[in-house]
Scaffold this active site. Sequence first.
Site, PDB file in Angstrom:
ATOM      1  N   LYS A 179       0.826  -1.195   0.000  1.00  0.00           N
ATOM      2  CA  LYS A 179       0.000   0.000   0.000  1.00  0.00           C
ATOM      3  C   LYS A 179       0.871   1.260   0.000  1.00  0.00           C
ATOM      4  CE  LYS A 179      -3.985  -2.166   0.371  1.00  0.00           C
ATOM      5  NZ  LYS A 179      -4.983  -2.151  -0.710  1.00  0.00           N
ATOM      6  N   ASP A 207      -0.248   0.047  -4.557  1.00  0.00           N
ATOM      7  CA  ASP A 207      -1.692   0.279  -4.570  1.00  0.00           C
ATOM      8  C   ASP A 207      -2.001   1.535  -3.761  1.00  0.00           C
ATOM      9  OD1 ASP A 207      -4.438   0.166  -4.552  1.00  0.00           O
ATOM     10  OD2 ASP A 207      -4.581  -1.788  -3.563  1.00  0.00           O
ATOM     11  N   GLU A 233      -1.597   0.355  -8.851  1.00  0.00           N
ATOM     12  CA  GLU A 233      -3.007  -0.021  -8.727  1.00  0.00           C
ATOM     13  C   GLU A 233      -3.855   1.126  -8.178  1.00  0.00           C
ATOM     14  OE1 GLU A 233      -5.458  -3.441  -6.293  1.00  0.00           O
ATOM     15  OE2 GLU A 233      -3.595  -3.969  -7.317  1.00  0.00           O
ATOM     16  N   GLU A 259     -11.212  -3.072  -8.737  1.00  0.00           N
ATOM     17  CA  GLU A 259     -11.851  -3.711  -7.594  1.00  0.00           C
ATOM     18  C   GLU A 259     -13.145  -3.017  -7.182  1.00  0.00           C
ATOM     19  OE1 GLU A 259     -10.182  -2.379  -3.442  1.00  0.00           O
ATOM     20  OE2 GLU A 259      -8.479  -2.796  -4.758  1.00  0.00           O
ATOM     21  N   ASP A 282     -13.431  -7.724  -9.037  1.00  0.00           N
ATOM     22  CA  ASP A 282     -13.718  -8.530  -7.856  1.00  0.00           C
ATOM     23  C   ASP A 282     -15.005  -9.279  -8.151  1.00  0.00           C
ATOM     24  OD1 ASP A 282     -14.724  -9.445  -5.302  1.00  0.00           O
ATOM     25  OD2 ASP A 282     -13.279  -8.104  -4.354  1.00  0.00           O
ATOM     26  N   HIS A 309      -9.207  -9.198  -8.363  1.00  0.00           N
ATOM     27  CA  HIS A 309      -9.010  -8.718  -6.995  1.00  0.00           C
ATOM     28  C   HIS A 309      -9.659  -9.705  -6.029  1.00  0.00           C
ATOM     29  CE1 HIS A 309     -10.598  -6.427  -3.457  1.00  0.00           C
ATOM     30  NE2 HIS A 309      -9.396  -5.894  -3.484  1.00  0.00           N
ATOM     31  N   GLU A 344      -4.819 -12.310  -6.898  1.00  0.00           N
ATOM     32  CA  GLU A 344      -4.370 -11.696  -5.651  1.00  0.00           C
ATOM     33  C   GLU A 344      -4.512 -12.673  -4.479  1.00  0.00           C
ATOM     34  OE1 GLU A 344      -4.959  -7.495  -3.229  1.00  0.00           O
ATOM     35  OE2 GLU A 344      -6.536  -8.162  -4.594  1.00  0.00           O
TER      36      GLU A 344
END
Length: 391
Positions: A179, A207, A233, A259, A282, A309, A344
Amino acid sequence: MTHTDPLADTLPDTMARIARIALHPVVHVMGDANAYGMARGLVAARGATIVEIETNTGVTGFGEAWGPPGFCAAYLDFVAADWRGARLTDHGALFHRIIARNYHFGVQNGLMALLSGLDMAVHDALGKEHGLPAHALIGGRARDAVPVYGSGGYFTADPAQGLAAQLPRFRDFTCCKIKIGRGIADDVARVRLARETLGDAMRIAVDANGNYGVDQVLASMRAIAPFGIEWYEEPLSPADEEGYRALMSRRDIPVATGEALYTAFAFDRLLAPRAIDIAQPDLALCGGLSQGRLIGQLCTLRHARLSPHCWGTGLGLAAAVQLVAAQPAYPAVAESEADPPWVEYDVADNPLRDELLLQPLLPTSGMIAVPAGPGLGVEPDRAALERFRPR
């Protein structure tokens, strides 16, 4: 049934139909002291809703609906009359009938999460009904195992559980994601720490969870690109479609997102102008395996990459593995596919993935073998469903 069924008199009654629908909310509470998350904020609990269907032939199918427990439950009574009694094989027509009839609702809501879980459960039941794995229902087996990347590197409430403490969890993977998104200097510090700790061979993605504008993303990309970044991301908000188009011609790092996008319509708005490099649906939110397959086909048409995702339960992970198992290597051939589509795999403690199934899917050397069993190839532990039910 409340919907018109024009083929009711032409198809045999022996075809399996949905007789019962049940929802199983599940939650894992970490607590405020152990909260973790992204640039936009931390979470102290993780949850989802497991959707169960039973057919008139006695077959049971399971799927996952995104969101906190109860998020999609309010919509069940709204659509139950359409789904109960419907043939499993009619799920695609029924999905589009519902969203067309209720177009005032839009698609970014709990209704789509519920429909995603129902679609996933239908594919699970269809596979069991016919003795076929789900990937055989959505295009066939393009690969026997799928690569997974370690996803984590979270921001944390407890500094002792921060990035440095999480990095060792990536050692069994060839690719990881951390992150960022809380400022350029912090982005650089986090990426530098990951690179120095994990070494040059580790493939590292980042991300930002849409916490930046275009100018901030470009500055961040320029600052971290020298460390060798696989993809960036959610650089922008999901609503900033024009920003993604503007970013594409100036990017220093491949762009991934998806996502928080609902249905293939949203992905098409970014894939058609080639405004992203990697689509990340997702399946518990975007519309299930049916929409996932359509998004995968859009990726093929636009020569983009697909990487689902996953941040929910083991059922969502199983569905993502089935989707990627069916995604063709095009324009490459399987024998020379340089970079197969990733799935993922969250490296944080997640009992909703690891303890919810009778036999959880576990990576080995950064790969998950595609299950050989029918449907999703996994089965929930009913005792675990009860154990994780919110009290």
